[in-house]
Design a protein around this motif. Structure first.
Motif, PDB file in Angstrom:
ATOM      1  N   ILE A 203       2.359  -0.997   1.984  1.00  0.00           N
ATOM      2  CA  ILE A 203       3.421  -0.011   1.724  1.00  0.00           C
ATOM      3  C   ILE A 203       3.926  -0.149   0.282  1.00  0.00           C
ATOM      4  N   GLN A 204       4.151  -1.396  -0.127  1.00  0.00           N
ATOM      5  CA  GLN A 204       4.631  -1.632  -1.483  1.00  0.00           C
ATOM      6  C   GLN A 204       3.624  -1.133  -2.519  1.00  0.00           C
ATOM      7  N   HIS A 205       2.348  -1.436  -2.287  1.00  0.00           N
ATOM      8  CA  HIS A 205       1.298  -0.997  -3.212  1.00  0.00           C
ATOM      9  C   HIS A 205       1.241   0.526  -3.296  1.00  0.00           C
ATOM     10  N   SER A 206       1.311   1.198  -2.161  1.00  0.00           N
ATOM     11  CA  SER A 206       1.257   2.662  -2.123  1.00  0.00           C
ATOM     12  C   SER A 206       2.476   3.275  -2.801  1.00  0.00           C
ATOM     13  N   ALA A 207       3.648   2.686  -2.550  1.00  0.00           N
ATOM     14  CA  ALA A 207       4.872   3.193  -3.182  1.00  0.00           C
ATOM     15  C   ALA A 207       4.793   3.043  -4.699  1.00  0.00           C
ATOM     16  N   ASP A 208       4.233   1.929  -5.158  1.00  0.00           N
ATOM     17  CA  ASP A 208       4.066   1.718  -6.604  1.00  0.00           C
ATOM     18  C   ASP A 208       3.130   2.763  -7.201  1.00  0.00           C
ATOM     19  N   ALA A 209       2.060   3.076  -6.491  1.00  0.00           N
ATOM     20  CA  ALA A 209       1.105   4.080  -6.968  1.00  0.00           C
ATOM     21  C   ALA A 209       1.771   5.442  -7.101  1.00  0.00           C
ATOM     22  N   MET A 210       2.547   5.823  -6.090  1.00  0.00           N
ATOM     23  CA  MET A 210       3.259   7.090  -6.141  1.00  0.00           C
ATOM     24  C   MET A 210       4.274   7.100  -7.278  1.00  0.00           C
ATOM     25  N   SER A 211       4.931   5.983  -7.490  1.00  0.00           N
ATOM     26  CA  SER A 211       5.916   5.887  -8.560  1.00  0.00           C
ATOM     27  C   SER A 211       5.252   6.095  -9.921  1.00  0.00           C
ATOM     28  N   ARG A 212       4.031   5.529 -10.095  1.00  0.00           N
ATOM     29  CA  ARG A 212       3.318   5.708 -11.363  1.00  0.00           C
ATOM     30  C   ARG A 212       2.959   7.175 -11.577  1.00  0.00           C
ATOM     31  N   ILE A 213       2.493   7.833 -10.528  1.00  0.00           N
ATOM     32  CA  ILE A 213       2.134   9.248 -10.643  1.00  0.00           C
ATOM     33  C   ILE A 213       3.346  10.076 -11.057  1.00  0.00           C
ATOM     34  N   ILE A 214       4.454   9.858 -10.361  1.00  0.00           N
ATOM     35  CA  ILE A 214       5.677  10.619 -10.660  1.00  0.00           C
ATOM     36  C   ILE A 214       6.178  10.308 -12.068  1.00  0.00           C
TER      37      ILE A 214
END
Length: 371
Positions: free
Chosen positions: A193-204
């Protein structure tokens, strides 16, 4: 978030506008002398026609005066009647001459207008071809930009759906494990979950950065920073991932401090993007080297890998917005290098890539030294 007009599109539009402006200026400039020559030629022809008509009129007056004297000497008709008849004849001849003069002058003026029109059409045809070429370039680019935006939206949707799906799945598994009183896999699920949230944060963050750049609102917080320390920080940041993929990472920044006035977080963002790309495109077990060298007025920072390299065609467009390498299994927004280029340029530096396919690549950028 609005997709703003790209720099290249604005440049093409400015090029077209400039071409139209130059077309008008050149038309005025180039036509001045030819028009003057045509007008001078017309003036000479009109002057010649009028001179010839005046000469005919003068000859006719002399002939008329001779006729008057001859008639007066020989005719039995009253002199007043003779004068009236001769005057009427003179007026008829003058009317005929004036009509012929007007016709000749009108013909010359018509030729002048035709010559001017021909000059204008010849010049505008050349200028319009150039402008039409610029307009065509702009239209093609805008059409390509629209296609790219459609692809971009597709990629954004894809890249956001993947981490969202991972978060959703992990959340369901956690809920299921808790309901069963099982806690063995919780840390693994939370890590995902943390890894996925970080990925989304980078995209945004990338999307927001591009929008700020387009509006001129992306600013720098400059401070005096030792690049050796910054490279070491990058090495520590990526150490777990480097170890996980069996990579080796070398840092070569010399023994002397390399101070530059820079925005720490933004340059860290540039380095993270370059290192992340090396890790992404280089097979496991590869090698990455971070280096910094002092030049006369600037520091040159490089990230080198021994991956598959980049083709010359891709190198020419790799820093463009939405540009992506066609590598199986690796798709992204194509914004990282575009943002990196903007950040480096904002620091009054430049960024470039050197690569030979099959022999890895080196991304380098410069930053002004702090004196």
């Amino acid at each position: 978030m609005a997709l703003t007009e790209t720099t290249s599109t604005r440049a093409l539009r400015e090029k077209t506008d400039k071409s139209l402006e130059e077309e008008r200026d050149k038309t005025d400039e180039y036509l001045t002398q030819p028009f003057q020559e045509v007008e001078d030629n017309t003036h000479e022809k009109v002057h010649s026609i009028r001179h010839a008509v005046d000469q005919v009129k003068e000859n006719q007056r002399e002939a008329l005066d001779d006729d008057k004297e001859r008639v007066r000497a020989t005719a039995d008709t009253p002199l007043s009647q003779v004068d009236d008849e001769l005057l009427a004849e003179e007026r008829e001849r003058l009317d005929t001459l004036q009509a012929a003069e007007r016709e000749a002058v009108d013909r010359v003026r018509a030729e002048e207008r035709a010559q001017k029109e021909s000059l204008v059409n010849a010049l505008l045809d050349h200028e319009r071809r150039q402008t039409d070429s610029h307009l065509l370039d702009e239209r093609i680019h805008v059409d390509r930009e629209l296609i790219t935006r459609e692809q971009f939206l597709s990629i954004v949707s894809h890249d956001l759906k993947n981490p969202l799906a991972a978060i959703s799945i992990s959340a369901r598994l956690i809920r299921k494990s808790i309901s069963k009183g099982e806690t063995g896999g919780l840390l693994e699920h939370l890590g995902r979950i943390q890894h996925s949230a970080d990925a989304m944060s980078r995209i945004i963050s990338d999307l927001l950065d591009v929008e700020r750049m387009a509006q001129g609102k992306l600013t720098l917080d400059l401070a005096k920073v030792d690049l050796r320390v910054l490279l070491q920080e990058c090495g520590e940041l990526f150490a777990p991932l480097v170890s996980q993929q069996a990579f080796s990472m070398e840092i070569d920044a010399g023994a002397e401090p390399l101070f530059a006035d820079l925005d720490h977080d933004r340059i860290l963002q540039v380095l993270s993007n370059l290192i992340g790309n090396s890790l992404k495109f280089t097979p496991n077990g590869g090698a990455i080297k971070l280096s910094a060298r002092k030049r006369e007025t600037h520091v040159e920072v490089s990230v080198t890998d021994n991956g598959p390299g980049i083709s010359a065609e891709a190198q020419a467009r790799i820093f463009e917005r939405f540009s992506q390498l066609n590598v199986a299994g690796h798709q992204g927004l194509g914004l990282g290098l575009f943002i990196a280029k903007w950040i480096v340029a904002a620091h009054k530096g430049r960024i470039w890539v050197t690569s030979t396919p099959g022999n890895g690549c080196t991304f380098s950028f410069t930053l002004p030294l702090s004196f």
